[in-house]
Each structure stands twice: as structure tokens, then as C-alpha cells.
Scaffold this motif. Structure first.
Motif, PDB file in Angstrom:
ATOM      1  N   TYR A  16       0.845  -1.196   0.000  1.00 14.70           N
ATOM      2  CA  TYR A  16       0.000   0.000   0.000  1.00 14.70           C
ATOM      3  C   TYR A  16       0.880   1.245   0.000  1.00 14.70           C
ATOM      4  N   LEU A  17       0.439   2.274  -0.706  1.00 21.71           N
ATOM      5  CA  LEU A  17       1.121   3.562  -0.667  1.00 21.71           C
ATOM      6  C   LEU A  17       0.782   4.280   0.632  1.00 21.71           C
ATOM      7  N   VAL A  18       1.786   4.810   1.320  1.00 20.04           N
ATOM      8  CA  VAL A  18       1.538   5.542   2.563  1.00 20.04           C
ATOM      9  C   VAL A  18       0.807   6.849   2.275  1.00 20.04           C
ATOM     10  N   ARG A  19       1.132   7.529   1.178  1.00 18.10           N
ATOM     11  CA  ARG A  19       0.593   8.870   0.927  1.00 18.10           C
ATOM     12  C   ARG A  19      -0.915   8.896   0.698  1.00 18.10           C
ATOM     13  N   ASP A  20      -1.485   7.821   0.156  1.00 22.06           N
ATOM     14  CA  ASP A  20      -2.939   7.841  -0.054  1.00 22.06           C
ATOM     15  C   ASP A  20      -3.641   6.582   0.462  1.00 22.06           C
ATOM     16  N   ARG A  21      -2.871   5.679   1.119  1.00 18.95           N
ATOM     17  CA  ARG A  21      -3.433   4.477   1.738  1.00 18.95           C
ATOM     18  C   ARG A  21      -4.090   3.541   0.737  1.00 18.95           C
ATOM     19  N   GLU A  22      -3.747   3.658  -0.528  1.00 20.03           N
ATOM     20  CA  GLU A  22      -4.318   2.789  -1.552  1.00 20.03           C
ATOM     21  C   GLU A  22      -3.339   1.687  -1.913  1.00 20.03           C
ATOM     22  N   ARG A  23      -3.863   0.615  -2.497  1.00 19.53           N
ATOM     23  CA  ARG A  23      -3.014  -0.480  -2.948  1.00 19.53           C
ATOM     24  C   ARG A  23      -2.036   0.025  -4.000  1.00 19.53           C
ATOM     25  N   LEU A  24      -0.834  -0.497  -3.956  1.00 18.97           N
ATOM     26  CA  LEU A  24       0.172  -0.120  -4.932  1.00 18.97           C
ATOM     27  C   LEU A  24      -0.208  -0.676  -6.300  1.00 18.97           C
ATOM     28  N   MET A  25      -0.244   0.214  -7.295  1.00 15.62           N
ATOM     29  CA  MET A  25      -0.490  -0.208  -8.672  1.00 15.62           C
ATOM     30  C   MET A  25       0.830  -0.345  -9.430  1.00 15.62           C
ATOM     31  N   ALA A  26       1.657   0.707  -9.368  1.00 18.06           N
ATOM     32  CA  ALA A  26       2.962   0.688 -10.023  1.00 18.06           C
ATOM     33  C   ALA A  26       3.789   1.841  -9.485  1.00 18.06           C
ATOM     34  N   LEU A  27       5.090   1.713  -9.625  1.00 14.86           N
ATOM     35  CA  LEU A  27       5.996   2.773  -9.177  1.00 14.86           C
ATOM     36  C   LEU A  27       6.676   3.409 -10.378  1.00 14.86           C
ATOM     37  N   GLN A  28       6.740   4.744 -10.359  1.00 14.05           N
ATOM     38  CA  GLN A  28       7.411   5.479 -11.417  1.00 14.05           C
ATOM     39  C   GLN A  28       8.928   5.302 -11.282  1.00 14.05           C
ATOM     40  N   PRO A  29       9.648   5.435 -12.377  1.00 16.72           N
ATOM     41  CA  PRO A  29      11.095   5.265 -12.306  1.00 16.72           C
ATOM     42  C   PRO A  29      11.774   6.339 -11.469  1.00 16.72           C
ATOM     43  N   ARG A  30      12.720   5.898 -10.628  1.00 11.04           N
ATOM     44  CA  ARG A  30      13.595   6.781  -9.861  1.00 11.04           C
ATOM     45  C   ARG A  30      12.836   7.761  -8.966  1.00 11.04           C
ATOM     46  N   LEU A  31      11.700   7.321  -8.467  1.00  6.05           N
ATOM     47  CA  LEU A  31      10.898   8.143  -7.561  1.00  6.05           C
ATOM     48  C   LEU A  31      10.613   7.324  -6.306  1.00  6.05           C
ATOM     49  N   PRO A  32      11.427   7.455  -5.248  1.00  2.00           N
ATOM     50  CA  PRO A  32      11.220   6.653  -4.039  1.00  2.00           C
ATOM     51  C   PRO A  32       9.833   6.895  -3.443  1.00  2.00           C
ATOM     52  N   GLU A  33       9.217   5.823  -2.983  1.00  2.00           N
ATOM     53  CA  GLU A  33       7.890   5.910  -2.373  1.00  2.00           C
ATOM     54  C   GLU A  33       7.903   5.205  -1.021  1.00  2.00           C
ATOM     55  N   ARG A  34       7.199   5.796  -0.060  1.00  2.00           N
ATOM     56  CA  ARG A  34       6.977   5.118   1.215  1.00  2.00           C
ATOM     57  C   ARG A  34       5.799   4.168   1.040  1.00  2.00           C
ATOM     58  N   LEU A  35       6.025   2.926   1.414  1.00  2.00           N
ATOM     59  CA  LEU A  35       5.011   1.887   1.276  1.00  2.00           C
ATOM     60  C   LEU A  35       4.803   1.186   2.602  1.00  2.00           C
ATOM     61  N   GLN A  36       3.693   0.454   2.678  1.00  2.00           N
ATOM     62  CA  GLN A  36       3.471  -0.478   3.769  1.00  2.00           C
ATOM     63  C   GLN A  36       3.228  -1.852   3.168  1.00  2.00           C
ATOM     64  N   ALA A  37       4.058  -2.796   3.578  1.00  2.00           N
ATOM     65  CA  ALA A  37       3.889  -4.188   3.169  1.00  2.00           C
ATOM     66  C   ALA A  37       3.121  -4.901   4.274  1.00  2.00           C
ATOM     67  N   VAL A  38       2.042  -5.582   3.911  1.00  2.00           N
ATOM     68  CA  VAL A  38       1.141  -6.169   4.901  1.00  2.00           C
ATOM     69  C   VAL A  38       1.045  -7.678   4.717  1.00  2.00           C
TER      70      VAL A  38
END
Length: 202
Positions: free
Chosen positions: A126-148
Motif C-alpha cells: 500500500y502507498l503511505v501517501r494515499d493508503r491505496e493499494r500499490l499499482m505501479a511505481l514510477q522510475p527513480r521516484l522513491p515511495e513510502r510503502l506499507q507491506a502487509v
């Protein structure tokens, strides 16, 4: 005319032998590459201590990803607000993930393995910023996630989560199709993350 036919037959036979030789050498090369890959995998299985240990907060190079496991905690609610399924509870790992490739990617399956909690299923990301399921990550853009991970509600929880981070290796040409890609999944690090009983991280 007979000499010409004989010469032509010899040329054809020579080409056939050369073609057969090329095919045999190509096959041997493929088998050799497979044997080397298998040997490397067996070596890793027989020499688990070769996989380095990392602490929470350290960034790990895992082929197409940069993985930074940060904190962990149990939870009764999923990051998107839904309750965990009856009879189960969750363990949440907060991490930073960066896509090192040049294209959008969601190839996160298998990069994290929880090794010391019985009956765990997952993880889902899940993405931390919007609490939604991760769909895909853009190149070279670090994202805070939660693995459940979810696990039986009565499962014993350790004080520290033991994780294995898996990576892949980029090859400009693979042995089968001659195309570029990420291959040879293998463990690149073991990580110990303290489990905070106070609540979910993030």
C-alpha cells in the motif's frame, strides 16, 4: 558435369556439417549457461551465510529496486481502513522502495519474504501517501510503502521480524530469446526489524 555435381554435393555436405556444428555448439552453450545458473543457485542454498545481514533503515540494492525496511508493527486494520479478515490479524512493515529502471513497474512480488512468522500470507503493498493499494511505481521516484502480511489471530509474534530481500540481475541478452530483462532471482540480504507492539508504523 559430373565434376560439377560432385563439387555441389561436397559443398552441400560441408554446409550441413557446419550447420549441425553450429546447432550443437549453441545447444552446448545453452546447457552450460543453465548449469552455471543452477550451480550458483545451489551454492547459495548450501552457503546461506553468504547472504549479508542488514539492519532496519539500511538501503538494500535488489536489482531493479532499492529497498529500505524501516519499521514494523502488528495491526487489526489494513492501511486502506478495511478490517483484517475475521480470525486473522496483520503485520505491517513500513519501507521505502525506489524503482531503479527506466519504466513504470509493479514487479514487487517476491521481493520480501517473512521468515519467522508461521502462517503468514502476503505481502500486499500500500502507498503511505494515499493508503491505496500499490499499482505501479514510477522510475527513480522513491515511495513510502506499507507491506502487509496477514496471519492467524492466535499466531505468536516475535519481538523482531526476520525478512529476506530478494533481487534480480539485469542481462542485456538472455540465453533463450536474446532479449534484455531481469533474471536469476536470488536472496540479496537478510534484515531484522524490531516489531513495535504499540501500533502500525507509518
Amino acid at each position: 558435369m559430373a565434376d560439377a555435381n560432385g563439387t555441389l554435393s561436397k559443398l552441400r555436405a560441408g554446409f550441413s556439417r557446419q550447420s549441425l556444428k553450429t546447432k550443437v555448439l549453441t545447444g552446448i552453450g545453452g546447457f552450460a549457461a543453465a548449469a552455471i545458473s543452477l550451480g550458483a543457485s545451489l551454492y547459495q542454498l548450501r552457503n546461506p551465510d553468504q547472504v549479508p545481514n542488514r539492519a532496519a533503515g539500511q538501503t538494500i540494492e535488489a536489482g531493479r529496486w532499492l529497498v529500505t525496511p524501516n519499521a514494523a508493527a502488528p495491526a487489526s486494520v489494513l492501511p486502506d481502513g478495511r478490517p483484517v479478515k475475521a480470525g486473522r490479524r496483520a503485520v505491517v512493515l513500513e519501507l521505502t522502495l525506489a524503482n531503479r529502471t527506466e519504466g513504470t513497474s509493479n514487479a514487487v512480488t517476491g521481493i520480501l519474504k517473512l521468515t519467522n512468522v508461521a502462517g503468514a500470507e502476503g505481502p500486499d503493498f500500500y502507498l503511505v501517501r494515499d493508503r491505496e493499494r500499490l499499482m505501479a511505481l514510477q522510475p527513480r521516484l522513491p515511495e513510502r510503502l506499507q507491506a502487509v502480511w496477514t496471519l492467524p489471530a492466535d499466531a505468536a509474534l516475535p519481538k523482531t521480524l526476520e525478512l529476506t530481500v530478494a533481487g534480480v540481475t539485469f542481462k542485456p541478452k538472455d540465453n533463450l530469446y536474446g532479449a534484455p530483462g531481469w533474471f536469476n532471482p536470488h536472496d540479496v540480504a537478510r534484515v531484522s526489524v524490531p516489531l513495535d507492539a504499540a501500533g502500525a508504523p507509518g
